[in-house]
Motif scaffolding. Sequence first.
Motif, PDB file in Angstrom:
ATOM      1  N   ALA A  26      68.635 119.748  51.884  1.00 38.61           N
ATOM      2  CA  ALA A  26      68.366 120.167  50.505  1.00 38.61           C
ATOM      3  C   ALA A  26      67.372 119.245  49.807  1.00 38.61           C
ATOM      4  CB  ALA A  26      69.668 120.221  49.715  1.00 38.61           C
ATOM      5  N   ALA A  27      66.632 119.838  48.876  1.00 39.72           N
ATOM      6  CA  ALA A  27      65.779 119.089  47.959  1.00 39.72           C
ATOM      7  C   ALA A  27      66.340 119.278  46.554  1.00 39.72           C
ATOM      8  CB  ALA A  27      64.339 119.581  48.025  1.00 39.72           C
ATOM      9  N   ALA A  28      66.470 118.164  45.817  1.00 38.37           N
ATOM     10  CA  ALA A  28      67.064 118.194  44.481  1.00 38.37           C
ATOM     11  C   ALA A  28      66.067 117.691  43.452  1.00 38.37           C
ATOM     12  CB  ALA A  28      68.325 117.343  44.446  1.00 38.37           C
ATOM     13  N   LEU A  29      66.250 118.159  42.220  1.00 41.59           N
ATOM     14  CA  LEU A  29      65.470 117.652  41.095  1.00 41.59           C
ATOM     15  C   LEU A  29      66.435 117.394  39.944  1.00 41.59           C
ATOM     16  CD1 LEU A  29      62.014 118.880  39.828  1.00 41.59           C
ATOM     17  CD2 LEU A  29      63.829 118.299  38.211  1.00 41.59           C
ATOM     18  N   VAL A  30      66.371 116.179  39.386  1.00 40.10           N
ATOM     19  CA  VAL A  30      67.251 115.776  38.299  1.00 40.10           C
ATOM     20  C   VAL A  30      66.392 115.357  37.111  1.00 40.10           C
ATOM     21  CG1 VAL A  30      69.136 114.261  37.571  1.00 40.10           C
ATOM     22  CG2 VAL A  30      68.947 114.947  39.989  1.00 40.10           C
ATOM     23  N   THR A  31      66.455 116.113  36.027  1.00 38.49           N
ATOM     24  CA  THR A  31      65.707 115.710  34.835  1.00 38.49           C
ATOM     25  C   THR A  31      66.477 114.583  34.141  1.00 38.49           C
ATOM     26  OG1 THR A  31      66.743 117.305  33.313  1.00 38.49           O
ATOM     27  CG2 THR A  31      64.806 118.041  34.559  1.00 38.49           C
ATOM     28  N   GLY A  32      65.726 113.638  33.606  1.00 39.88           N
ATOM     29  CA  GLY A  32      66.378 112.455  33.049  1.00 39.88           C
ATOM     30  C   GLY A  32      67.164 111.725  34.104  1.00 39.88           C
ATOM     31  N   GLY A  33      66.614 111.675  35.319  1.00 36.85           N
ATOM     32  CA  GLY A  33      67.357 111.179  36.470  1.00 36.85           C
ATOM     33  C   GLY A  33      67.382 109.679  36.626  1.00 36.85           C
ATOM     34  N   GLY A  34      66.769 108.941  35.721  1.00 37.15           N
ATOM     35  CA  GLY A  34      66.703 107.494  35.878  1.00 37.15           C
ATOM     36  C   GLY A  34      67.776 106.713  35.163  1.00 37.15           C
ATOM     37  N   THR A  35      68.468 107.347  34.215  1.00 39.19           N
ATOM     38  CA  THR A  35      69.442 106.619  33.406  1.00 39.19           C
ATOM     39  C   THR A  35      70.725 107.432  33.241  1.00 39.19           C
ATOM     40  OG1 THR A  35      68.574 107.565  31.343  1.00 39.19           O
ATOM     41  CG2 THR A  35      67.631 105.467  32.069  1.00 39.19           C
ATOM     42  N   GLY A  84      53.511 122.439  29.987  1.00 37.93           N
ATOM     43  CA  GLY A  84      52.567 121.880  30.949  1.00 37.93           C
ATOM     44  C   GLY A  84      53.179 120.797  31.809  1.00 37.93           C
ATOM     45  N   ASP A  85      53.957 119.900  31.178  1.00 40.98           N
ATOM     46  CA  ASP A  85      54.637 118.842  31.938  1.00 40.98           C
ATOM     47  C   ASP A  85      55.624 119.435  32.934  1.00 40.98           C
ATOM     48  OD1 ASP A  85      53.237 116.989  30.478  1.00 40.98           O
ATOM     49  OD2 ASP A  85      54.993 115.964  29.669  1.00 40.98           O
ATOM     50  N   ILE A  86      56.359 120.455  32.493  1.00 44.90           N
ATOM     51  CA  ILE A  86      57.353 121.079  33.374  1.00 44.90           C
ATOM     52  C   ILE A  86      56.673 121.740  34.563  1.00 44.90           C
ATOM     53  CG2 ILE A  86      59.028 122.971  33.532  1.00 44.90           C
ATOM     54  CD1 ILE A  86      59.804 122.265  30.624  1.00 44.90           C
ATOM     55  N   THR A  87      55.620 122.489  34.304  1.00 44.13           N
ATOM     56  CA  THR A  87      54.897 123.151  35.388  1.00 44.13           C
ATOM     57  C   THR A  87      54.366 122.134  36.396  1.00 44.13           C
ATOM     58  OG1 THR A  87      54.255 124.981  33.942  1.00 44.13           O
ATOM     59  CG2 THR A  87      52.957 124.661  35.942  1.00 44.13           C
ATOM     60  N   ALA A  88      53.773 121.065  35.885  1.00 42.24           N
ATOM     61  CA  ALA A  88      53.235 120.025  36.758  1.00 42.24           C
ATOM     62  C   ALA A  88      54.342 119.373  37.585  1.00 42.24           C
ATOM     63  CB  ALA A  88      52.496 118.978  35.934  1.00 42.24           C
ATOM     64  N   MET A  89      55.493 119.118  36.967  1.00 39.07           N
ATOM     65  CA  MET A  89      56.607 118.477  37.677  1.00 39.07           C
ATOM     66  C   MET A  89      57.093 119.334  38.837  1.00 39.07           C
ATOM     67  SD  MET A  89      60.314 117.235  36.167  1.00 39.07           S
ATOM     68  CE  MET A  89      60.704 118.828  35.422  1.00 39.07           C
ATOM     69  N   PHE A  90      57.296 120.619  38.599  1.00 38.14           N
ATOM     70  CA  PHE A  90      57.795 121.477  39.675  1.00 38.14           C
ATOM     71  C   PHE A  90      56.729 121.720  40.741  1.00 38.14           C
ATOM     72  CE2 PHE A  90      61.118 122.305  36.574  1.00 38.14           C
ATOM     73  CZ  PHE A  90      62.242 122.300  37.382  1.00 38.14           C
ATOM     74  N   ASP A  91      55.472 121.740  40.334  1.00 40.20           N
ATOM     75  CA  ASP A  91      54.402 121.864  41.330  1.00 40.20           C
ATOM     76  C   ASP A  91      54.366 120.639  42.236  1.00 40.20           C
ATOM     77  OD1 ASP A  91      53.651 124.343  40.419  1.00 40.20           O
ATOM     78  OD2 ASP A  91      51.897 123.629  39.297  1.00 40.20           O
ATOM     79  N   PHE A 151      57.955 118.434  48.793  1.00 35.62           N
ATOM     80  CA  PHE A 151      59.150 118.734  49.581  1.00 35.62           C
ATOM     81  C   PHE A 151      59.198 120.156  50.138  1.00 35.62           C
ATOM     82  CE2 PHE A 151      60.785 115.422  46.529  1.00 35.62           C
ATOM     83  CZ  PHE A 151      60.771 114.390  47.459  1.00 35.62           C
ATOM     84  N   GLY A 152      58.381 121.040  49.597  1.00 39.95           N
ATOM     85  CA  GLY A 152      58.289 122.389  50.147  1.00 39.95           C
ATOM     86  C   GLY A 152      59.421 123.325  49.789  1.00 39.95           C
ATOM     87  N   ARG A 153      60.412 122.832  49.033  1.00 42.29           N
ATOM     88  CA  ARG A 153      61.545 123.676  48.670  1.00 42.29           C
ATOM     89  C   ARG A 153      62.293 123.028  47.505  1.00 42.29           C
ATOM     90  NH1 ARG A 153      65.398 124.442  53.377  1.00 42.29           N
ATOM     91  NH2 ARG A 153      66.894 125.038  51.756  1.00 42.29           N
ATOM     92  N   LEU A 154      63.193 123.790  46.903  1.00 38.96           N
ATOM     93  CA  LEU A 154      64.097 123.257  45.881  1.00 38.96           C
ATOM     94  C   LEU A 154      65.430 123.969  46.034  1.00 38.96           C
ATOM     95  CD1 LEU A 154      64.467 121.374  43.422  1.00 38.96           C
ATOM     96  CD2 LEU A 154      63.924 123.344  41.972  1.00 38.96           C
ATOM     97  N   LYS A 179      63.211 126.228  30.038  1.00 41.27           N
ATOM     98  CA  LYS A 179      61.910 126.212  30.703  1.00 41.27           C
ATOM     99  C   LYS A 179      62.019 125.644  32.125  1.00 41.27           C
ATOM    100  CE  LYS A 179      59.182 125.707  26.444  1.00 41.27           C
ATOM    101  NZ  LYS A 179      58.315 124.786  25.661  1.00 41.27           N
ATOM    102  N   CYS A 180      62.862 124.636  32.295  1.00 45.66           N
ATOM    103  CA  CYS A 180      63.062 124.081  33.642  1.00 45.66           C
ATOM    104  C   CYS A 180      63.710 125.108  34.563  1.00 45.66           C
ATOM    105  CB  CYS A 180      63.909 122.814  33.571  1.00 45.66           C
ATOM    106  SG  CYS A 180      63.040 121.376  32.896  1.00 45.66           S
ATOM    107  N   CYS A 181      64.712 125.821  34.054  1.00 44.58           N
ATOM    108  CA  CYS A 181      65.359 126.865  34.861  1.00 44.58           C
ATOM    109  C   CYS A 181      64.363 127.957  35.235  1.00 44.58           C
ATOM    110  CB  CYS A 181      66.531 127.466  34.101  1.00 44.58           C
ATOM    111  SG  CYS A 181      67.924 126.340  33.872  1.00 44.58           S
ATOM    112  N   ARG A 182      63.538 128.341  34.288  1.00 43.58           N
ATOM    113  CA  ARG A 182      62.540 129.385  34.547  1.00 43.58           C
ATOM    114  C   ARG A 182      61.527 128.931  35.589  1.00 43.58           C
ATOM    115  NH1 ARG A 182      59.376 131.278  29.339  1.00 43.58           N
ATOM    116  NH2 ARG A 182      58.575 129.142  29.501  1.00 43.58           N
ATOM    117  N   ALA A 183      61.085 127.676  35.473  1.00 44.98           N
ATOM    118  CA  ALA A 183      60.104 127.163  36.427  1.00 44.98           C
ATOM    119  C   ALA A 183      60.686 127.039  37.834  1.00 44.98           C
ATOM    120  CB  ALA A 183      59.595 125.797  35.959  1.00 44.98           C
ATOM    121  N   ALA A 184      61.996 126.797  37.920  1.00 46.19           N
ATOM    122  CA  ALA A 184      62.637 126.595  39.219  1.00 46.19           C
ATOM    123  C   ALA A 184      63.141 127.881  39.851  1.00 46.19           C
ATOM    124  CB  ALA A 184      63.806 125.631  39.056  1.00 46.19           C
ATOM    125  N   ALA A 185      63.194 128.967  39.089  1.00 48.49           N
ATOM    126  CA  ALA A 185      63.924 130.164  39.505  1.00 48.49           C
ATOM    127  C   ALA A 185      63.493 130.703  40.870  1.00 48.49           C
ATOM    128  CB  ALA A 185      63.807 131.252  38.441  1.00 48.49           C
TER     129      ALA A 185
END
Length: 264
Positions: A16-25, A79-86, A92-95, A134-140
């Motif tokens: 699996a590939a994971a993405l965690v927003t605010g993942g540093g704290t 724009g930031d969200i789109t760039a992050m998911f791109d 990683f080729g997947r999410l 917006k994150c959910c939409r970008a990841a859908a």
Amino acid sequence: MKQRSSPSAMTDFYSAAALVTGGGTGIGRATSLALVREGVRSITISYATSAAEAERTAKELDSLGATVLVVRADVRSTGDITAMFDLAANKFGRLDILINNAGTTRYVDLKDLDGLTDEIWDLTLDTNLRGLFKCCRAAALMLKKSGGAIVNVASIAGLRGVGSSIAYSVSKAGVIQLTRVLAVALAPEVRVNCVVPGMVLTNWIERGGGGISTEEEAFRVAAATPLERVALAEDVADVILGLVRSKLVTGEEIVIDGGKGLTY
């Protein structure tokens, strides 16, 4: 009766590939570490302002054997969200797993209606609710392809008449309802759930001001809680992991408050 299954559903954490927003704290950091300890080897963590903390978390994740992508992204920005998911997709080729943890607040007493300015409303809703959507939409599309899971981080303030501000409480109530409708909208391929923590021992407490230390506030809340303690970030991360694992749970919110809500 023929049961419908998702043939592309995630089968294990190692692939699996994971993405965690605010993942540093805070809860995001604890969740990122929990995912990697569970076996995830590809993980993206985002931050808006906490660059040093995100880099420290990335080093911890790397030491556990993960390949880590750290991205600065303000979830208020499409724009930031789109760039992050791109970037995550290209690396990683997947999410498979999206944890929406990024959030903010401004402390305004609930009785101070005039103190709740338009700027605070916009900042809070744009970060905690619109940004999450917006994150959910970008990841859908990627999550549908992998048969993945979303877990949103809400708050007990979304269910009770409490919170750091009215705007914060309303934003977290919105996260809970957004979880429900996205669970329908993204079914059957993607499961969407949320956690609803009560008090969690993070630096948000002392940032609230009022001369109350984290230790003092934790003691006060624990004394009124059946389990006689308040949550650590790791407690929330453990429930998040459980929701990622649970193949037949979607559209649900799980309260994490040691049973305090039972005594209201």
